[in-house]
Design an enzyme around this catalytic site. Sequence first.
Site, PDB file in Angstrom:
ATOM      1  N   ASP A  33      -3.875   2.455  -5.153  1.00  0.00           N
ATOM      2  CA  ASP A  33      -2.547   2.447  -4.507  1.00  0.00           C
ATOM      3  C   ASP A  33      -2.238   1.184  -3.719  1.00  0.00           C
ATOM      4  O   ASP A  33      -1.349   1.188  -2.881  1.00  0.00           O
ATOM      5  CB  ASP A  33      -2.380   3.679  -3.619  1.00  0.00           C
ATOM      6  CG  ASP A  33      -2.924   3.483  -2.226  1.00  0.00           C
ATOM      7  OD1 ASP A  33      -3.946   2.769  -2.074  1.00  0.00           O
ATOM      8  OD2 ASP A  33      -2.323   4.029  -1.284  1.00  0.00           O
ATOM      9  N   GLU A  34      -2.967   0.085  -3.982  1.00  0.00           N
ATOM     10  CA  GLU A  34      -2.671  -1.136  -3.218  1.00  0.00           C
ATOM     11  C   GLU A  34      -2.895  -2.382  -4.051  1.00  0.00           C
ATOM     12  O   GLU A  34      -3.714  -2.394  -4.968  1.00  0.00           O
ATOM     13  CB  GLU A  34      -3.519  -1.195  -1.944  1.00  0.00           C
ATOM     14  CG  GLU A  34      -4.978  -1.165  -2.250  1.00  0.00           C
ATOM     15  CD  GLU A  34      -5.886  -1.241  -1.026  1.00  0.00           C
ATOM     16  OE1 GLU A  34      -5.648  -2.078  -0.140  1.00  0.00           O
ATOM     17  OE2 GLU A  34      -6.851  -0.475  -1.005  1.00  0.00           O
ATOM     18  N   ASP A  51       0.858  -1.200   0.000  1.00  0.00           N
ATOM     19  CA  ASP A  51       0.000   0.000   0.000  1.00  0.00           C
ATOM     20  C   ASP A  51       0.888   1.242   0.000  1.00  0.00           C
ATOM     21  O   ASP A  51       1.793   1.373   0.834  1.00  0.00           O
ATOM     22  CB  ASP A  51      -0.890  -0.018   1.251  1.00  0.00           C
ATOM     23  CG  ASP A  51      -1.969   1.058   1.206  1.00  0.00           C
ATOM     24  OD1 ASP A  51      -3.156   0.699   1.163  1.00  0.00           O
ATOM     25  OD2 ASP A  51      -1.627   2.255   1.217  1.00  0.00           O
TER      26      ASP A  51
HETATM   27  P1  TTP Z   1      -5.379   5.160   1.103  1.00  0.00           P
HETATM   28  O1  TTP Z   1      -4.370   4.089   0.829  1.00  0.00           O
HETATM   29  O2  TTP Z   1      -6.529   4.821   1.958  1.00  0.00           O
HETATM   30  O3  TTP Z   1      -4.667   6.398   1.793  1.00  0.00           O
HETATM   31  P2  TTP Z   1      -3.242   7.030   1.528  1.00  0.00           P
HETATM   32  O4  TTP Z   1      -2.440   6.236   0.563  1.00  0.00           O
HETATM   33  O5  TTP Z   1      -3.428   8.459   1.153  1.00  0.00           O
HETATM   34  O6  TTP Z   1      -2.587   7.009   2.977  1.00  0.00           O
HETATM   35  P3  TTP Z   1      -1.964   5.765   3.778  1.00  0.00           P
HETATM   36  O7  TTP Z   1      -0.516   6.090   3.973  1.00  0.00           O
HETATM   37  O8  TTP Z   1      -2.701   5.743   5.071  1.00  0.00           O
HETATM   38  O9  TTP Z   1      -2.194   4.547   2.946  1.00  0.00           O
HETATM   39  O10 TTP Z   1      -5.944   5.722  -0.265  1.00  0.00           O
HETATM   40  C1  TTP Z   1      -5.185   5.840  -1.444  1.00  0.00           C
HETATM   41  C2  TTP Z   1      -5.554   7.098  -2.219  1.00  0.00           C
HETATM   42  O11 TTP Z   1      -6.941   7.095  -2.514  1.00  0.00           O
HETATM   43  C3  TTP Z   1      -5.291   8.366  -1.435  1.00  0.00           C
HETATM   44  O12 TTP Z   1      -3.963   8.845  -1.580  1.00  0.00           O
HETATM   45  C4  TTP Z   1      -6.329   9.302  -1.993  1.00  0.00           C
HETATM   46  C5  TTP Z   1      -7.472   8.423  -2.422  1.00  0.00           C
HETATM   47  N1  TTP Z   1      -8.563   8.498  -1.430  1.00  0.00           N
HETATM   48  C6  TTP Z   1      -9.588   9.419  -1.636  1.00  0.00           C
HETATM   49  O13 TTP Z   1      -9.602  10.128  -2.643  1.00  0.00           O
HETATM   50  N2  TTP Z   1     -10.583   9.507  -0.710  1.00  0.00           N
HETATM   51  C7  TTP Z   1     -10.600   8.752   0.445  1.00  0.00           C
HETATM   52  O14 TTP Z   1     -11.522   8.894   1.283  1.00  0.00           O
HETATM   53  C8  TTP Z   1      -9.545   7.805   0.651  1.00  0.00           C
HETATM   54  C9  TTP Z   1      -9.511   6.952   1.891  1.00  0.00           C
HETATM   55  C10 TTP Z   1      -8.544   7.726  -0.313  1.00  0.00           C
HETATM   56 MG    MG Z   2      -2.255   4.139   0.789  1.00  0.00          MG
END
Ligand code: TTP
Ligand code: MG
Length: 344
Positions: free
Chosen positions: A103-104, A8
């Site tokens: 992103d995962e 992720d």
């Molecule tokens: P996530 O992997 O949930 O968050 P992240 O990568 O920003 O942070 P983390 O380090 O905790 O993993 O989500 C991936 C992308 O998806 C994030 O960068 C932006 C988008 N996203 C949104 O647009 N709205 C949301 O509510 C969430 C949770 C994510």
């Molecule tokens: Mg993330």
Amino acid sequence: MRQILHVDCDCFFAAVEMRDQPKYQHLPIAIGGAKDRRGVISTCNYPARKYGVRSALATSQALKLCPNLILLPGDMAKYKAVSKEVMDILRQYAFSIEPVSIDEAFLELAPTSNAPLVAKQIREHIESQLGITVSVGIAPNKFLAKVASDWRKPNGQFLIEPSDVTEFVARLPIKRIPGVGPKGAQKLNDIGIYTCGDINKINKESLIQRFGKFAQMLLLRAQGEDDRPVAISGQRKSISIERTFAQDINAPDDIQQALEDMWPTFLSRVEQARLSCTQLAPFVKIKFADFQVTTLANHHKTASIEDYKALIAQAVLRADKAIRLIGIGGRLVVGDDRQLPLFN
Ligand code: TTP
Ligand code: MG
């Protein structure tokens, strides 16, 4: 026992912005809609998280928590392109890869792979090639791997060994189980369930009567179980490794030595991908001292060290210059498809 990785990206959209505009590196930034348009935060970097800024928060609220927050509109096309690059790198490490969101992704490794080492290689590869960091969870199934990738964020990795599963899940809060949202968690809290350990203590039948199918999923997860397969998405197209030399090389003996040094790493990549060299058509890349790049491929479907020696010997003749980098790769030959790109 299966070996599943969950990869992720850390604060993904914000990480891409910090990479492209390093001045934001240590400032609190968020990607989101403007306050006066009743926007919400998509994500924010870790400095902003210190103030309590979070995904899905109203922008107006985020600005109250962090008045210095730098709000960026975001560029979805750019994030999608980086996402594809991330997935292309991941595909080099496992035969089965299942992207789950932008992103995962889940990866399934061979049971004999050294999973923590592969996780480390993936993290280093993505950081050096794409300029963003990822966190990796390693566990015997998807559920635990996903929980584990969150455990050492950002830029970390966490291994749950099969023998640690029982102890790990006993203390795991139920809200960590994917599929348990705030409402579900509240309903479970109402009957005294806070951790997976609590689920294991209560009467199964009454839980099933109350929650139906949801309860069945909870009972499995509370035991640390999840037999969902990693769904293969797309085929890997090529495997390649590169080496940049501390000092440019020139002599045929040095070139040969470099290839022999790289060979075991290449073979282990091929093995990790559960492929064999007989399925791969060899190609090489040479970067000369002045950064001129040349590639050369052989379309025969075997990749042996002799093939690479011959290809490199031929490629270096294209310029009378010292060599800065050598890359060797194998393209998976599927049917008669000869149109796939070499180095991506
Ligand atoms: P996530 O992997 O949930 O968050 P992240 O990568 O920003 O942070 P983390 O380090 O905790 O993993 O989500 C991936 C992308 O998806 C994030 O960068 C932006 C988008 N996203 C949104 O647009 N709205 C949301 O509510 C969430 C949770 C994510
Ligand atoms: Mg993330």
